[in-house]
Design a protein around this motif. Structure first.
Motif, PDB file in Angstrom:
ATOM      1  N   LEU A 126       0.837  -1.196   0.000  1.00 54.76           N
ATOM      2  CA  LEU A 126       0.000   0.000   0.000  1.00 54.76           C
ATOM      3  C   LEU A 126       0.875   1.250   0.000  1.00 54.76           C
ATOM      4  O   LEU A 126       0.592   2.222  -0.698  1.00 54.76           O
ATOM      5  CB  LEU A 126      -0.919   0.000   1.222  1.00 54.76           C
ATOM      6  N   SER A 131      -0.811  -1.731  -4.514  1.00 57.36           N
ATOM      7  CA  SER A 131      -2.164  -2.242  -4.307  1.00 57.36           C
ATOM      8  C   SER A 131      -3.005  -1.211  -3.577  1.00 57.36           C
ATOM      9  O   SER A 131      -2.484  -0.298  -2.926  1.00 57.36           O
ATOM     10  CB  SER A 131      -2.122  -3.550  -3.502  1.00 57.36           C
ATOM     11  N   GLU A 132      -4.328  -1.397  -3.671  1.00 60.91           N
ATOM     12  CA  GLU A 132      -5.255  -0.507  -2.975  1.00 60.91           C
ATOM     13  C   GLU A 132      -5.675  -1.074  -1.620  1.00 60.91           C
ATOM     14  O   GLU A 132      -5.899  -0.342  -0.676  1.00 60.91           O
ATOM     15  CB  GLU A 132      -6.515  -0.282  -3.825  1.00 60.91           C
ATOM     16  N   LEU A 133      -5.806  -2.400  -1.531  1.00 62.72           N
ATOM     17  CA  LEU A 133      -6.152  -3.067  -0.286  1.00 62.72           C
ATOM     18  C   LEU A 133      -5.176  -4.211  -0.048  1.00 62.72           C
ATOM     19  O   LEU A 133      -4.587  -4.746  -0.998  1.00 62.72           O
ATOM     20  CB  LEU A 133      -7.583  -3.623  -0.333  1.00 62.72           C
ATOM     21  N   LYS A 178      -6.593  -6.486   8.058  1.00 63.04           N
ATOM     22  CA  LYS A 178      -6.759  -5.864   6.738  1.00 63.04           C
ATOM     23  C   LYS A 178      -6.251  -4.433   6.768  1.00 63.04           C
ATOM     24  O   LYS A 178      -6.174  -3.797   7.833  1.00 63.04           O
ATOM     25  CB  LYS A 178      -8.225  -5.876   6.306  1.00 63.04           C
ATOM     26  N   GLY A 180      -5.837  -0.695   3.964  1.00 62.02           N
ATOM     27  CA  GLY A 180      -6.137  -0.084   2.675  1.00 62.02           C
ATOM     28  C   GLY A 180      -5.618   1.341   2.610  1.00 62.02           C
ATOM     29  O   GLY A 180      -5.332   1.973   3.645  1.00 62.02           O
ATOM     30  N   ARG A 181      -5.503   1.829   1.390  1.00 63.40           N
ATOM     31  CA  ARG A 181      -5.139   3.233   1.204  1.00 63.40           C
ATOM     32  C   ARG A 181      -6.345   4.089   1.580  1.00 63.40           C
ATOM     33  O   ARG A 181      -7.464   3.802   1.177  1.00 63.40           O
ATOM     34  CB  ARG A 181      -4.708   3.481  -0.236  1.00 63.40           C
ATOM     35  N   VAL A 185     -10.348   3.554   0.722  1.00 60.26           N
ATOM     36  CA  VAL A 185     -11.273   3.073   1.737  1.00 60.26           C
ATOM     37  C   VAL A 185     -12.413   4.065   1.950  1.00 60.26           C
ATOM     38  O   VAL A 185     -13.581   3.675   2.094  1.00 60.26           O
ATOM     39  CB  VAL A 185     -10.515   2.807   3.057  1.00 60.26           C
ATOM     40  N   LEU A 204     -14.442  -6.088   0.307  1.00 61.64           N
ATOM     41  CA  LEU A 204     -13.525  -6.738  -0.626  1.00 61.64           C
ATOM     42  C   LEU A 204     -14.192  -7.000  -1.972  1.00 61.64           C
ATOM     43  O   LEU A 204     -13.585  -6.794  -3.033  1.00 61.64           O
ATOM     44  CB  LEU A 204     -13.006  -8.043  -0.029  1.00 61.64           C
ATOM     45  N   ALA A 207     -14.461  -3.733  -3.854  1.00 60.50           N
ATOM     46  CA  ALA A 207     -13.171  -3.310  -4.395  1.00 60.50           C
ATOM     47  C   ALA A 207     -12.789  -4.155  -5.608  1.00 60.50           C
ATOM     48  O   ALA A 207     -12.341  -3.630  -6.635  1.00 60.50           O
ATOM     49  CB  ALA A 207     -12.098  -3.416  -3.314  1.00 60.50           C
ATOM     50  N   ILE A 214      -6.035  -6.187  -4.779  1.00 61.82           N
ATOM     51  CA  ILE A 214      -6.053  -6.685  -3.402  1.00 61.82           C
ATOM     52  C   ILE A 214      -4.842  -7.593  -3.210  1.00 61.82           C
ATOM     53  O   ILE A 214      -4.704  -8.617  -3.875  1.00 61.82           O
ATOM     54  CB  ILE A 214      -7.353  -7.452  -3.097  1.00 61.82           C
TER      55      ILE A 214
END
Length: 625
Positions: A126, A131-133, A178, A180-181, A185, A204, A207, A214
């Motif tokens: 991240l 990745s975003e998540l 978990k 995320g950015r 989020v 999830l 996304a 992910i």
């Protein structure tokens, strides 16, 4: 791996490190919360390289949780409290994440079921923008999970249903670990309807269906037997949530607009050309190998002709890709590029020039080499060396994993890996990472199957010994004691043979034997073992405290198994070298080897060091003869 040409440029302004905010949702957790925050805060302060905040999200607790949380916020810097009047883990995460200004937001369960060493691998993709998540994965290769059969079955069935009916691409929806950015989020939680346990899954799926990336991280997980989660009630709610999301997907109303940087993501401009050049060089290398093999076969045995053709084309392929695919025309690193992956060729040369010594990797780590690559290398080496000379040692990875900042591979994965490699060597079809694999080369194009070599397991503890008894043919020991019941037990041996009258304090002795002392220290530190046997242990440990947590493993293992690094040097004394039995007279070595044989050791794997390797080998061979 992509290489780029080195150019001169003005130094860029350093970017500030991203802030990571970790939310711990709690409901009636007044007893568990203090230990959780103490452990988490200690880890983040001592080993986590990014600035951080901890937010305790009190989920309408009816006991003293809120008061305990406020006391912890007073006691620990960077700890904050958020109170909600309604229950629901999803609601707590929506509120905490929605109010966050951190660059990266994360959450973990209060029981800390997930090993905290997985936090940095969770956050890293991240922080890099890859990745975003990011999610913890318990079913993945490399994870180690301890939990009851009921929860295991329900979890696996639930994730299977997600894959079958909602085409989910992730492996673990409900792991309480978990991240995320933050900008991603914030956008997602606006569209997530569930406020309870299905929140994770819906987030999830939303996304994934929106094209976001992910990242999954294998985690070590120990289930909390005191968990207050109603598994059956939660499972029913999750099934209802799946039905609701399924209807939204069918209606086309499930998805969000991706962030601009995701929508505009493209292959680097140079990538298409690199792929074409890489493919062209690979094709030409294959043709060149065939021509050289045919011509060499006119004057050489088939095996020697293949070895020559392989060596020439491997060097040519690497050089051509370095120059034309990656644009590297500088001299720096060219020899390293050629040397990488040369283990089989090196052992092959040893096989051709010797007739009695044993050969083989010791030890091989499953996560660093695909089973097909390992099987092919073993088969080639066995054919070059002849019958009875090759043994393959496999381990969970002290050197091979800790030096990469990772924990050893779970022993269950080691067992699976050995079984697959053995099956391939027998010519069988095996399964790896969900695909069926088999060695496909016909006779004459490689080592014929069946290839029968013993597998040794690098283990001393009960789990490793159980694997050795189940799939291995023997043991590869580095300090452990032999165990009865194995026909082949190899002992990894370090040290030097002293010349007549030579002092243990001599610089040659330090260079040839001193490196083995820090190995024991590194092992104890990485495994959290007592350091009572090391004089000045706390000062020794303190020598690494100025290294950032994310790079400490690099400093700790610098020159590992080769020499003594600068941080270790003040603590490696002649007394310790003597205490470890690393510098002995010829008679002392003979007595030591006799004692090892008496204890059940059948072979010695001697690892020389220092500036004069031939001298070390000759001296040790003389006392071992």
């Amino acid at each position: 791996m992509r290489e780029t040409a080195t150019t001169q440029a003005e130094p860029a302004e350093p970017r500030p490190l991203p802030v990571v905010e970790i939310v711990v949702p709690v409901y009636n957790e007044q007893r568990a919360l203090p230990e959780c925050i103490d452990r988490l805060h200690g880890y983040l302060t001592g080993r986590f390289p990014f600035p951080f905040r901890i937010v305790i999200a009190d989920n309408a607790s009816t006991d003293g949780t809120l008061a305990v949380a406020c006391a912890l916020a007073e006691a620990y810097r960077g700890v904050h409290v958020m109170h909600l009047d309604r229950k629901g883990r999803g609601l707590a995460l929506k509120a905490a994440w929605g109010a966050s200004t951190a660059d990266i937001v994360a959450y973990m369960d209060v029981d800390l079921s997930t090993d905290l060493d997985a936090l940095l691998p969770l956050v890293a993709p991240l922080a890099s923008g890859h990745s975003e998540l990011a999610i913890g994965s318990r079913p993945g290769l490399g994870s180690a999970v301890t939990r009851g059969r009921k929860r295991e079955i329900i979890s696996r069935c639930y994730n299977l249903l997600l894959r079958l009916f909602l085409r989910a691409g992730f492996s673990d929806a409900q792991c309480g670990f978990k991240a995320g950015r933050r900008e991603v989020v914030h956008r997602l939680i606006e569209y997530v309807e569930d406020d309870k346990w299905f929140f994770d899954t819906e987030l999830l799926l939303l996304a994934e269906k929106s094209g976001m990336r992910i990242h999954e991280v294998p985690v070590d997980w120990i289930d909390d037997p005191d968990s207050r989660v109603d598994v059956v009630r939660t499972a029913i709610d999750d099934l209802k949530g799946m039905a609701r999301v399924g209807r939204r997907i069918v209606s086309g109303a499930f998805g969000v607009r991706m962030p601009e940087y995701v929508r505009q993501a493209r292959l680097p401009r140079e990538m298409p050309g690199q792929l074409l050049r890489f493919a062209a060089i690979g094709t030409l290398s294959t043709l060149a190998h065939l021509v050289l093999y045919v011509l060499g076969g006119l004057v050489l045995p088939a095996l020697a002709a293949n070895a020559v053709a392989l060596a020439v084309t491997a060097v040519g392929n690497t050089a051509a890709n370095r120059r034309f695919t990656f644009g590297r025309r500088d001299r720096e690193g060219r020899f390293r590029s050629q040397a990488e992956g040369g283990l089989v060729l090196t052992l092959g040369r040893c096989a051709e020039r010797t007739s009695t010594i044993g050969l083989g990797p010791g030890v091989m780590i499953p996560s660093l080499r695909h089973p097909m690559t390992a099987a092919s290398a073993i088969a080639t080496l066995a054919e070059l060396a002849g019958p009875g000379r090759v043994s393959v040692a496999v381990g969970s990875g002290f050197t091979g994993r800790f030096t990469l900042g990772r924990k050893p591979v779970p022993w269950a994965d080691v067992a699976a890996y050995v079984s697959v490699v053995r099956g391939l060597l027998r010519g069988e079809t095996a399964e790896w990472e969900g695909a069926r694999i088999r060695m496909l080369h016909p006779d004459g194009f490689g080592a014929p199957r069946l290839v029968d070599v013993p597998f040794l397991i690098g283990a001393a503890g009960p789990k490793g010994l159980a694997v050795a008894e189940g799939v291995g043919g023997g043991l590869f020991l580095a300090g452990g004691r032999p165990v009865a019941g194995f026909d082949q037990v190899v002992n990894l041996t370090f040290g030097t043979v002293l010349d007549d009258g030579e002092d243990v304090a001599a610089e040659r002795v330090m260079a040839a034997a001193g490196h083995a002392v820090p190995v024991a220290f590194h092992f104890a530190v990485e495994h959290g073992l007592p350091l009572d046997g090391f004089p000045g242990a706390e000062r020794w440990r303190a020598a690494y405290e100025d290294v950032p947590a994310g790079e400490r493993h690099l400093a700790l293992h610098d020159l590992h198994l080769a020499a003594v690094n600068e941080r270790d040097r003040p603590f490696v004394t002649p007394e310790l070298i003597t205490a470890f039995g690393l510098a002995l007279s010829p008679q002392g070595w003979r007595e030591r080897l006799a004692a090892l044989e008496e204890s059940g050791i059948t072979e010695i794997a001697y690892q020389p060091a220092g500036p004069d390797i031939p001298r070390e080998l000759e001296a040790f061979a003389a006392v071992a003869a």
